[in-house]
Design an enzyme around this catalytic site. Structure first.
Site, PDB file in Angstrom:
ATOM      1  N   LYS A 144      25.348  35.088  46.258  1.00 39.71           N
ATOM      2  CA  LYS A 144      25.316  33.947  47.202  1.00 39.71           C
ATOM      3  C   LYS A 144      25.526  34.431  48.630  1.00 39.71           C
ATOM      4  O   LYS A 144      26.092  35.506  48.875  1.00 39.71           O
ATOM      5  CB  LYS A 144      26.370  32.905  46.840  1.00 39.71           C
ATOM      6  CG  LYS A 144      27.841  33.367  46.901  1.00 39.71           C
ATOM      7  CD  LYS A 144      28.505  33.226  48.265  1.00 39.71           C
ATOM      8  CE  LYS A 144      29.959  33.686  48.246  1.00 39.71           C
ATOM      9  NZ  LYS A 144      30.555  33.847  49.587  1.00 39.71           N
ATOM     10  N   ASP A 204      34.595  31.079  43.631  1.00 39.12           N
ATOM     11  CA  ASP A 204      33.148  30.997  43.886  1.00 39.12           C
ATOM     12  C   ASP A 204      32.316  30.832  42.609  1.00 39.12           C
ATOM     13  O   ASP A 204      31.091  30.763  42.678  1.00 39.12           O
ATOM     14  CB  ASP A 204      32.670  32.266  44.613  1.00 39.12           C
ATOM     15  CG  ASP A 204      33.017  32.236  46.095  1.00 39.12           C
ATOM     16  OD1 ASP A 204      33.163  31.134  46.658  1.00 39.12           O
ATOM     17  OD2 ASP A 204      33.142  33.330  46.679  1.00 39.12           O
TER      18      ASP A 204
HETATM   19  O1  C5P Z   1      38.924  33.337  44.482  1.00 37.38           O
HETATM   20  P1  C5P Z   1      39.002  34.656  45.151  1.00 37.38           P
HETATM   21  O2  C5P Z   1      39.625  35.708  44.295  1.00 37.38           O
HETATM   22  O3  C5P Z   1      37.743  35.091  45.802  1.00 37.38           O
HETATM   23  O4  C5P Z   1      40.025  34.449  46.363  1.00 37.38           O
HETATM   24  C1  C5P Z   1      40.619  35.548  46.971  1.00 37.38           C
HETATM   25  C2  C5P Z   1      41.755  35.080  47.842  1.00 37.38           C
HETATM   26  O5  C5P Z   1      41.259  34.316  48.923  1.00 37.38           O
HETATM   27  C3  C5P Z   1      42.766  34.181  47.182  1.00 37.38           C
HETATM   28  O6  C5P Z   1      43.758  34.909  46.512  1.00 37.38           O
HETATM   29  C4  C5P Z   1      43.354  33.417  48.369  1.00 37.38           C
HETATM   30  O7  C5P Z   1      44.279  34.243  49.047  1.00 37.38           O
HETATM   31  C5  C5P Z   1      42.145  33.277  49.276  1.00 37.38           C
HETATM   32  N1  C5P Z   1      41.463  31.975  49.123  1.00 37.38           N
HETATM   33  C6  C5P Z   1      42.030  30.864  49.728  1.00 37.38           C
HETATM   34  N2  C5P Z   1      41.398  29.645  49.610  1.00 37.38           N
HETATM   35  C7  C5P Z   1      40.233  29.518  48.916  1.00 37.38           C
HETATM   36  C8  C5P Z   1      39.640  30.643  48.314  1.00 37.38           C
HETATM   37  C9  C5P Z   1      40.282  31.860  48.429  1.00 37.38           C
HETATM   38  O8  C5P Z   1      43.089  30.948  50.346  1.00 37.38           O
HETATM   39  N3  C5P Z   1      39.664  28.317  48.827  1.00 37.38           N
END
Ligand code: C5P
Length: 285
Positions: free
Chosen positions: A11, A138
């Protein structure tokens, strides 16, 4: 044994806005997301009669339960109560990891999609999207695909009209960004400019590629670009080859440029590829 195979498309963020902090430690986001043709191939083998195992063409990635493909499979079999008789997961990686392109999320979404189809829809759509949300932020968008507005943690999705056909050059400079650190940095920064999300939706409704390209905006870019001027240099190179617009995707560091003209896109890809190994020519899906 039974083998299932399917694509896991990456994406891009056409827009990314951070609209607030949530009590659960995450952030509320507003993003226009786009599925692209670049992606991995996921192969699942069911009924191996062995312990679950995983392999991957990228030796740097985890192959345990922290890999989103394994996590998604575990959640699916726990939720359905199905016993697959041993599972093997193989990822042929093409999407660079830690790139802001949802590569790991797309693998998780592909696993959910393949299993749901193979077992003839044991979960409702709503249950499947809940599993996607539990797998990672995601994963719901990469499960839905196409063009969509993603809100809240990224899981609240509204499908949008397809992005107009175009060529997209992707270039990932050779450094990594810590996503949690970037979110912490934006919490203490003043966000001086935000994407015109309404204008982007209008541009998509009109099918106006130039207007879409003119409205690309990611609130993380100024923060990353301040410490990594390469982001700006790659964007300038893309513009000099005739890009209609450029941005960084997700928490970076991948930069993309949108082109209406295939030859210009090809020339741009060739020039950037000479300096950056992770350079690709792709299209919206
Ligand atoms: O979901 P993912 O592992 O990609 O997210 C990585 C980090 O990004 C999370 O641990 C968090 O610190 C931050 N994040 C956030 N809010 C979101 C998505 C991700 O704070 N909506």
């Amino acid at each position: 044994m039974m083998t299932l195979k399917g694509p896991a498309h990456a994406k891009l963020n056409l827009t990314l806005d951070v609209t607030g902090q949530r009590p659960d430690g995450y952030h509320n986001l507003q993003m226009v997301m786009q599925e692209i043709s670049l992606g991995d191939e996921v192969t699942l083998t069911l009924g191996t009669g062995q312990d679950w195992e995983m392999a991957c063409t990228d030796g740097g990635l985890p192959t345990d339960n922290t890999n989103l493909a394994m996590k998604a499979a575990r959640l699916f079999f726990d939720a359905t109560g199905i016993d697959c008789g041993g599972l093997s997961v193989f990822l042929e990686k093409h999407t660079p990891s830690q790139a802001g392109m949802g590569g790991g999320s797309a693998d998780g979404a592909a696993v959910l999609r393949l299993l749901q189809a193979h077992y003839e829809n044991p979960l409702t759509e709503e249950q499947l999207f809940h599993l996607a949300e539990d797998t990672g932020a995601d994963v719901p968008f990469t499960l839905l695909g196409g063009t969509a507005l993603a809100e809240e943690k990224g899981q609240a999705l509204t499908p949008l009209p397809a992005m107009p056909d175009c060529e997209i050059v992707l270039c990932k400079p050779d450094f990594s960004i810590s996503t949690p650190a970037l979110f912490r940095a934006i919490d203490s920064a003043v966000i001086a400019a935000r994407p015109d999300t309404a204008g982007m939706l209008e541009a998509l409704n009109r099918g106006d590629l130039s207007a879409v390209a003119a409205r690309l905006y990611n609130v993380f870019t100024p923060l990353v670009q301040a410490s990594h001027p390469e982001i700006g240099e790659i964007r300038d190179t893309m513009m000099s080859f005739g890009a209609l617009g450029t941005e960084m995707t997700g928490s970076g560091p991948t930069v993309f440029g949108i082109f209406g003209d295939k030859n210009r896109a090809r020339d741009c890809k060739k020039a950037l590829k000479a300096r950056y190994h992770d350079t690709y020519l792709t299209k919206p899906v």
